[in-house]
Design an enzyme around this catalytic site. Structure first.
Site, mmCIF file in Angstrom:
data_model
loop_
_atom_site.group_PDB
_atom_site.id
_atom_site.type_symbol
_atom_site.label_atom_id
_atom_site.label_comp_id
_atom_site.label_asym_id
_atom_site.label_seq_id
_atom_site.Cartn_x
_atom_site.Cartn_y
_atom_site.Cartn_z
ATOM 1 N N HIS A 65 0.860 -1.191 0.000
ATOM 2 C CA HIS A 65 0.000 0.000 0.000
ATOM 3 C C HIS A 65 0.892 1.235 0.000
ATOM 4 O O HIS A 65 1.491 1.577 1.015
ATOM 5 C CB HIS A 65 -0.899 -0.061 1.252
ATOM 6 N N MET A 67 1.492 4.866 0.242
ATOM 7 C CA MET A 67 0.962 6.176 0.643
ATOM 8 C C MET A 67 2.061 7.187 0.355
ATOM 9 O O MET A 67 2.675 7.755 1.259
ATOM 10 C CB MET A 67 0.569 6.137 2.131
ATOM 11 N N MET A 136 -10.016 3.514 2.219
ATOM 12 C CA MET A 136 -9.503 3.839 3.555
ATOM 13 C C MET A 136 -10.680 4.112 4.476
ATOM 14 O O MET A 136 -11.570 4.890 4.136
ATOM 15 C CB MET A 136 -8.623 5.088 3.511
ATOM 16 N N GLY A 141 -1.991 7.104 7.366
ATOM 17 C CA GLY A 141 -0.785 7.626 8.014
ATOM 18 C C GLY A 141 -0.474 6.957 9.341
ATOM 19 O O GLY A 141 0.675 6.898 9.747
ATOM 20 N N PHE A 142 -1.498 6.438 9.993
ATOM 21 C CA PHE A 142 -1.287 5.878 11.326
ATOM 22 C C PHE A 142 -2.162 4.646 11.542
ATOM 23 O O PHE A 142 -3.295 4.592 11.057
ATOM 24 C CB PHE A 142 -1.619 6.925 12.397
ATOM 25 N N GLY A 143 -1.629 3.702 12.314
ATOM 26 C CA GLY A 143 -2.424 2.553 12.737
ATOM 27 C C GLY A 143 -3.192 2.898 14.002
ATOM 28 O O GLY A 143 -3.005 3.957 14.600
ATOM 29 N N ASP A 172 -9.416 -0.741 4.709
ATOM 30 C CA ASP A 172 -8.192 -0.554 5.492
ATOM 31 C C ASP A 172 -8.381 0.526 6.541
ATOM 32 O O ASP A 172 -8.566 1.699 6.205
ATOM 33 C CB ASP A 172 -7.059 -0.181 4.510
ATOM 34 N N GLY A 173 -8.299 0.125 7.804
ATOM 35 C CA GLY A 173 -8.282 1.085 8.905
ATOM 36 C C GLY A 173 -9.359 0.841 9.940
ATOM 37 O O GLY A 173 -10.547 0.854 9.621
ATOM 38 N N GLY A 174 -8.934 0.572 11.159
ATOM 39 C CA GLY A 174 -9.871 0.445 12.268
ATOM 40 C C GLY A 174 -10.770 -0.773 12.209
ATOM 41 O O GLY A 174 -11.831 -0.785 12.830
ATOM 42 N N GLY A 194 -4.394 -4.172 11.263
ATOM 43 C CA GLY A 194 -3.073 -3.927 11.843
ATOM 44 C C GLY A 194 -3.090 -4.236 13.321
ATOM 45 O O GLY A 194 -2.763 -5.354 13.746
HETATM 46 C C1 DX5 Z 1 -2.971 3.376 7.802
HETATM 47 C C2 DX5 Z 1 -2.566 2.119 7.091
HETATM 48 C C3 DX5 Z 1 -3.219 0.908 7.625
HETATM 49 C C4 DX5 Z 1 -2.935 0.608 9.079
HETATM 50 C C5 DX5 Z 1 -4.163 -0.030 9.625
HETATM 51 O O1 DX5 Z 1 -2.535 4.466 7.085
HETATM 52 O O2 DX5 Z 1 -2.860 2.192 5.711
HETATM 53 O O3 DX5 Z 1 -2.939 -0.226 6.817
HETATM 54 O O4 DX5 Z 1 -1.842 -0.253 9.276
HETATM 55 O O5 DX5 Z 1 -4.017 -0.169 10.985
HETATM 56 P P1 DX5 Z 1 -5.242 -0.502 11.931
HETATM 57 O O6 DX5 Z 1 -5.807 -1.810 11.476
HETATM 58 O O7 DX5 Z 1 -4.609 -0.578 13.287
HETATM 59 O O8 DX5 Z 1 -6.222 0.622 11.800
HETATM 60 ZN ZN ZN Z 2 -2.672 0.256 4.546
#
Ligand code: DX5
Ligand code: ZN
Length: 215
Positions: A65, A67, A136, A141-143, A172-174, A194
């Site tokens: 992925h 970014m 998304m 940018g952040f997990g 992807d995300g949360g 993640g």
């Molecule tokens: C965020 C990433 C995600 C991230 C997801 O910018 O693209 O792939 O790792 O993390 P979680 O599952 O903890 O939201």
């Molecule tokens: Zn991702």
């Protein structure tokens, strides 16, 4: 087919190889690799050397992925590093169609990603060419962020746009065991997780629980 793509962003990077092996033993098919450039997103992660070294240690499908701004400058290098699926952001390039062609010329699958606030209409002229759409469900940018619930409707709309095409829909995300069913019901078939996977002590057991619910 439903696919789990655990994101290594939530790994303990000092035991990366061991943790990835646990996810693979649990049956996860993809490995999600989040590349950040500190420009397209306000964070930095890892890049080419990490991916090419991990390639030697894992047989999983590498779901990369990107970014990063101007992804067209790096497609060949990520393909050479061992990516199997390369996903770029529609917001990061003026030439989404060309980037898809470039990824295909490298013999890889092409994914196109949209931020939560980007309208899905920009997908309509690339759906015949892309292999995957990534939506998304947090700001990239952040997990460890909270799932943005408005994205559930967007998943439904994009699933309808895809129709009978063979295009995967990744979210992807949360996403965790608590909201996995909602995301699947809306139409996603590739699930990124993640913190809900690599943030847990029993990585293998957690992957198994995800896959049980996804079967
Ligand atoms: C965020 C990433 C995600 C991230 C997801 O910018 O693209 O792939 O790792 O993390 P979680 O599952 O903890 O939201
Ligand atoms: Zn991702």
């Amino acid at each position: 087919m439903n696919i789990l793509s655990p994101s290594i962003l939530a790994c303990d990077f000092s035991s990366l190889v061991e943790q990835i092996a646990q996810a693979e033993q649990g049956g996860a098919q993809y490995l999600h690799l989040d590349v950040m450039d500190g420009h397209f997103v306000p964070n930095l992660s890892f890049g080419l050397p990490v991916i090419s070294d991990l390639r030697k240690k894992s047989g999983m499908i590498f779901d990369v992925h990107l970014m990063i701004s101007n992804p067209e400058q790096y497609i060949e290098q990520f393909a050479e590093a061992g990516a199997d699926v390369i996903t770029f952001h529609a917001e990061a390039t003026q030439h989404a169609h060309r980037v898809i062609q470039q990824i295909h010329e490298c013999g890889k699958k092409a994914g196109i990603a949209l931020n939560p606030a980007t309208h899905e209409s920009c997908l309509s002229y690339v759906l015949n060419d892309a292999d995957m759409v990534l939506l998304m469900s947090v700001n990239p940018g952040f997990g460890g962020q909270k799932y943005i619930s408005e994205v559930t409707d967007k998943i439904r709309r994009v699933k309808a746009m895809i129709g009978s095409r063979q295009v995967d829909l990744e979210v992807d995300g949360g996403v965790g065991l608590n909201n996995l069913q909602t995301v699947l019901d809306a139409g996603a078939n590739v699930i990124v997780a993640g913190s809900a996977v690599f943030g847990q002590t029993d990585i293998k057991g957690t992957v198994e629980k995800f896959l049980e619910k996804m079967a």
